[in-house]
Design a protein around this motif. Structure first.
Motif, PDB file in Angstrom:
ATOM      1  N   TYR A   1       0.839  -1.207   0.000  1.00  0.00           N
ATOM      2  CA  TYR A   1       0.000   0.000   0.000  1.00  0.00           C
ATOM      3  C   TYR A   1       0.867   1.247   0.000  1.00  0.00           C
ATOM      4  O   TYR A   1       0.636   2.181  -0.768  1.00  0.00           O
TER       5      TYR A   1
ATOM      6  N   GLU B   1      -1.069  -1.661  -6.863  1.00  0.00           N
ATOM      7  CA  GLU B   1      -2.466  -2.052  -6.995  1.00  0.00           C
ATOM      8  C   GLU B   1      -2.614  -3.559  -7.038  1.00  0.00           C
ATOM      9  O   GLU B   1      -3.632  -4.102  -6.615  1.00  0.00           O
TER      10      GLU B   1
ATOM     11  N   GLN C   1      -6.997  -3.334  -3.819  1.00  0.00           N
ATOM     12  CA  GLN C   1      -8.211  -2.557  -3.547  1.00  0.00           C
ATOM     13  C   GLN C   1      -9.294  -3.437  -2.928  1.00  0.00           C
ATOM     14  O   GLN C   1     -10.187  -2.926  -2.252  1.00  0.00           O
TER      15      GLN C   1
ATOM     16  N   LYS D   1      -9.424  -3.045   0.938  1.00  0.00           N
ATOM     17  CA  LYS D   1      -9.755  -1.753   1.558  1.00  0.00           C
ATOM     18  C   LYS D   1     -11.156  -1.734   2.094  1.00  0.00           C
ATOM     19  O   LYS D   1     -12.039  -2.364   1.677  1.00  0.00           O
TER      20      LYS D   1
END
Length: 156
Positions: free
Chosen positions: A109, A114, A153, A156
């Protein structure tokens, strides 16, 4: 268990552990100290290489994360991370891999990644199961390998 950044003095234990994995048929890549230094501890493409150490100072495992650059040997897409996880045959099922990945995920991160790819030998069923448990999914098959991707992602 302590998780910390790998340093040159870790190379002998890392090499010894990788040689155990070679002897058990779970690894085919080199395992000498020079290889460790070049590809894990001092790799200029490295984002992070962490070691897991027990209370007695014994290496339980290590995990590396590096940038995928043009022409990388795994054919990982440029700009992704490439992860490698190595756990001692004597330390399986003790949470070593999960603890290492918690630290690696934060580094990914922080680096702005990604996606992370794990390039796993097609006969390494334990490695494939570990990465699945960590949230990686198969997205391509290479000669002799299963390639799994972690899309950050999704965490998250």
């Amino acid at each position: 268990m302590e998780i910390r950044t790998a340093v040159p003095t870790d190379a002998p234990q890392m090499s010894f552990m990788l040689k155990q994995l070679v002897a058990s048929g779970k690894r085919t890549s080199p395992a000498d100290e020079a290889f460790i230094m070049r590809n894990y501890i001092e790799d200029p493409d490295r984002i992070l290489c962490s070691v897991a150490i027990d209370d007695d100072g014994t290496l339980l495992g290590f995990q590396s994360l590096m940038w995928a650059l043009d022409g990388n040997r795994f054919e990982t897409p440029v700009g992704w991370g490439i992860i490698g996880t190595h756990v001692s045959p004597l330390a399986g099922r003790r949470g070593v891999g999960s603890s290492l990945f918690d630290v690696t995920k934060k580094a990914a991160y922080d680096a702005g990644l990604e996606n992370i790819e794990a390039f796993i030998g097609s006969t390494n069923v334990e490695g494939q199961a570990y990465y699945e448990k960590m949230g990686f999914r198969t997205y391509r098959i290479a000669e002799g390998a299963i390639c799994k991707c972690c899309r950050l992602q999704e965490f998250k």
